[in-house]
Design a protein around this motif. Structure first.
Motif, PDB file in Angstrom:
ATOM      1  N   LEU A  41       1.016  -1.179  -0.394  1.00  0.00           N
ATOM      2  CA  LEU A  41      -0.316   0.305   0.056  1.00  0.00           C
ATOM      3  C   LEU A  41       0.660   1.017   0.068  1.00  0.00           C
ATOM      4  CD1 LEU A  41      -2.455   1.444   0.975  1.00  0.00           C
ATOM      5  CD2 LEU A  41      -2.899   1.037   3.299  1.00  0.00           C
ATOM      6  N   LEU A  42       1.074   1.733  -0.957  1.00  0.00           N
ATOM      7  CA  LEU A  42       1.237   3.080  -1.406  1.00  0.00           C
ATOM      8  C   LEU A  42       1.077   4.178  -0.358  1.00  0.00           C
ATOM      9  CD1 LEU A  42       3.936   5.006  -1.531  1.00  0.00           C
ATOM     10  CD2 LEU A  42       2.783   4.851  -4.139  1.00  0.00           C
ATOM     11  N   GLU A  43       0.947   5.302   0.319  1.00  0.00           N
ATOM     12  CA  GLU A  43       0.493   6.378   1.001  1.00  0.00           C
ATOM     13  C   GLU A  43       1.349   7.596   0.893  1.00  0.00           C
ATOM     14  OE1 GLU A  43      -0.633   5.177   5.518  1.00  0.00           O
ATOM     15  OE2 GLU A  43      -1.343   6.768   4.686  1.00  0.00           O
ATOM     16  N   LEU A  44       0.807   8.745   0.631  1.00  0.00           N
ATOM     17  CA  LEU A  44       1.211   9.789   1.026  1.00  0.00           C
ATOM     18  C   LEU A  44       0.845  10.433   1.850  1.00  0.00           C
ATOM     19  CD1 LEU A  44       0.959  10.233  -3.226  1.00  0.00           C
ATOM     20  CD2 LEU A  44       3.010   9.575  -1.896  1.00  0.00           C
ATOM     21  N   PRO A  45       2.137  11.221   1.914  1.00  0.00           N
ATOM     22  CA  PRO A  45       1.909  12.491   2.669  1.00  0.00           C
ATOM     23  C   PRO A  45       0.435  12.773   2.037  1.00  0.00           C
ATOM     24  CG  PRO A  45       4.006  12.171   2.379  1.00  0.00           C
ATOM     25  CD  PRO A  45       3.009  11.574   1.414  1.00  0.00           C
ATOM     26  N   GLY A  46      -0.648  13.288   3.646  1.00  0.00           N
ATOM     27  CA  GLY A  46      -1.859  14.235   2.667  1.00  0.00           C
ATOM     28  C   GLY A  46      -2.388  15.498   4.311  1.00  0.00           C
ATOM     29  N   GLY A  47      -3.203  16.229   3.921  1.00  0.00           N
ATOM     30  CA  GLY A  47      -3.073  17.348   4.874  1.00  0.00           C
ATOM     31  C   GLY A  47      -4.029  18.225   3.922  1.00  0.00           C
ATOM     32  N   ASN A  48      -4.427  19.522   4.671  1.00  0.00           N
ATOM     33  CA  ASN A  48      -4.798  21.007   4.285  1.00  0.00           C
ATOM     34  C   ASN A  48      -4.103  22.193   5.125  1.00  0.00           C
ATOM     35  OD1 ASN A  48      -7.220  19.160   3.820  1.00  0.00           O
ATOM     36  ND2 ASN A  48      -7.789  19.388   5.672  1.00  0.00           N
ATOM     37  N   ALA A  49      -4.469  23.039   3.451  1.00  0.00           N
ATOM     38  CA  ALA A  49      -3.827  23.821   3.695  1.00  0.00           C
ATOM     39  C   ALA A  49      -4.843  24.704   5.180  1.00  0.00           C
ATOM     40  CB  ALA A  49      -3.800  25.007   2.811  1.00  0.00           C
ATOM     41  N   ASP A  50      -4.068  25.860   5.640  1.00  0.00           N
ATOM     42  CA  ASP A  50      -4.212  26.886   6.785  1.00  0.00           C
ATOM     43  C   ASP A  50      -5.005  28.205   6.498  1.00  0.00           C
ATOM     44  OD1 ASP A  50      -4.327  24.273   8.602  1.00  0.00           O
ATOM     45  OD2 ASP A  50      -1.993  25.168   9.227  1.00  0.00           O
ATOM     46  N   GLY A  51      -6.216  28.224   6.019  1.00  0.00           N
ATOM     47  CA  GLY A  51      -7.013  29.119   5.903  1.00  0.00           C
ATOM     48  C   GLY A  51      -6.343  29.858   4.574  1.00  0.00           C
ATOM     49  N   ASP A  52      -5.293  31.032   3.999  1.00  0.00           N
ATOM     50  CA  ASP A  52      -5.480  31.473   3.399  1.00  0.00           C
ATOM     51  C   ASP A  52      -3.802  30.827   2.729  1.00  0.00           C
ATOM     52  OD1 ASP A  52      -7.192  33.261   3.217  1.00  0.00           O
ATOM     53  OD2 ASP A  52      -5.944  34.657   3.507  1.00  0.00           O
ATOM     54  N   GLU A  53      -3.371  29.639   3.236  1.00  0.00           N
ATOM     55  CA  GLU A  53      -1.674  29.312   2.410  1.00  0.00           C
ATOM     56  C   GLU A  53      -2.048  28.218   1.614  1.00  0.00           C
ATOM     57  OE1 GLU A  53       0.949  26.081   5.586  1.00  0.00           O
ATOM     58  OE2 GLU A  53      -1.389  25.052   5.274  1.00  0.00           O
ATOM     59  N   PRO A  54      -1.174  28.414   0.654  1.00  0.00           N
ATOM     60  CA  PRO A  54      -1.062  28.680  -0.369  1.00  0.00           C
ATOM     61  C   PRO A  54      -0.552  26.973  -0.467  1.00  0.00           C
ATOM     62  CG  PRO A  54       0.888  30.012  -0.281  1.00  0.00           C
ATOM     63  CD  PRO A  54       0.313  29.815   0.875  1.00  0.00           C
ATOM     64  N   VAL A  55      -1.155  26.134  -1.362  1.00  0.00           N
ATOM     65  CA  VAL A  55      -1.463  24.335  -1.298  1.00  0.00           C
ATOM     66  C   VAL A  55       0.175  24.349  -0.934  1.00  0.00           C
ATOM     67  CG1 VAL A  55      -3.589  24.273  -2.153  1.00  0.00           C
ATOM     68  CG2 VAL A  55      -1.981  24.756  -4.004  1.00  0.00           C
ATOM     69  N   GLU A  56       0.987  24.815  -1.844  1.00  0.00           N
ATOM     70  CA  GLU A  56       2.423  24.427  -2.700  1.00  0.00           C
ATOM     71  C   GLU A  56       3.355  24.455  -0.946  1.00  0.00           C
ATOM     72  OE1 GLU A  56       1.180  27.018  -3.568  1.00  0.00           O
ATOM     73  OE2 GLU A  56       1.292  26.480  -5.789  1.00  0.00           O
ATOM     74  N   VAL A  57       3.165  25.897   0.002  1.00  0.00           N
ATOM     75  CA  VAL A  57       3.331  25.561   1.704  1.00  0.00           C
ATOM     76  C   VAL A  57       3.096  24.446   2.209  1.00  0.00           C
ATOM     77  CG1 VAL A  57       3.594  27.264   3.098  1.00  0.00           C
ATOM     78  CG2 VAL A  57       3.792  28.155   1.430  1.00  0.00           C
ATOM     79  N   ALA A  58       1.669  24.480   2.329  1.00  0.00           N
ATOM     80  CA  ALA A  58       0.839  23.359   3.357  1.00  0.00           C
ATOM     81  C   ALA A  58       1.698  21.781   2.428  1.00  0.00           C
ATOM     82  CB  ALA A  58      -0.847  23.336   2.434  1.00  0.00           C
ATOM     83  N   ALA A  59       1.555  21.412   1.542  1.00  0.00           N
ATOM     84  CA  ALA A  59       2.498  20.166   1.207  1.00  0.00           C
ATOM     85  C   ALA A  59       3.994  19.964   1.971  1.00  0.00           C
ATOM     86  CB  ALA A  59       2.432  20.350  -0.749  1.00  0.00           C
ATOM     87  N   ALA A  60       4.728  21.434   1.767  1.00  0.00           N
ATOM     88  CA  ALA A  60       5.998  20.947   2.374  1.00  0.00           C
ATOM     89  C   ALA A  60       5.532  21.199   3.763  1.00  0.00           C
ATOM     90  CB  ALA A  60       6.914  22.212   1.389  1.00  0.00           C
ATOM     91  N   ARG A  61       5.066  21.393   3.919  1.00  0.00           N
ATOM     92  CA  ARG A  61       4.739  21.657   5.281  1.00  0.00           C
ATOM     93  C   ARG A  61       4.260  20.112   5.665  1.00  0.00           C
ATOM     94  NH1 ARG A  61       0.408  21.643   7.978  1.00  0.00           N
ATOM     95  NH2 ARG A  61      -1.010  23.427   6.181  1.00  0.00           N
TER      96      ARG A  61
END
Length: 60
Positions: free
Chosen positions: A22-42
């Protein structure tokens, strides 16, 4: 954790039993106005210990 080089995959774990992966990738959500690229790196850093060297805007 070690370093991943460009174009390489690093397997962080294996689930699913013998002969199944099972390949599982990190996941999450952007906080408020946070750009998705920043959220992905975090989330990558938080969940794997790896720091993204660069990010890109998602397609579409």
């Amino acid at each position: 954790m070690g370093e991943a080089r460009a174009g390489e995959w690093t397997r962080l774990g294996e689930l699913g039993g013998p002969g199944k992966v099972l390949l599982e990738l990190p996941g999450g959500n952007a906080d408020g106005d946070e750009p998705v690229e920043v959220a992905a790196a975090r989330d990558l850093l938080k969940e794997t210990g790896y720091k993204a060297e660069r990010t890109a805007e998602p397609p579409g």
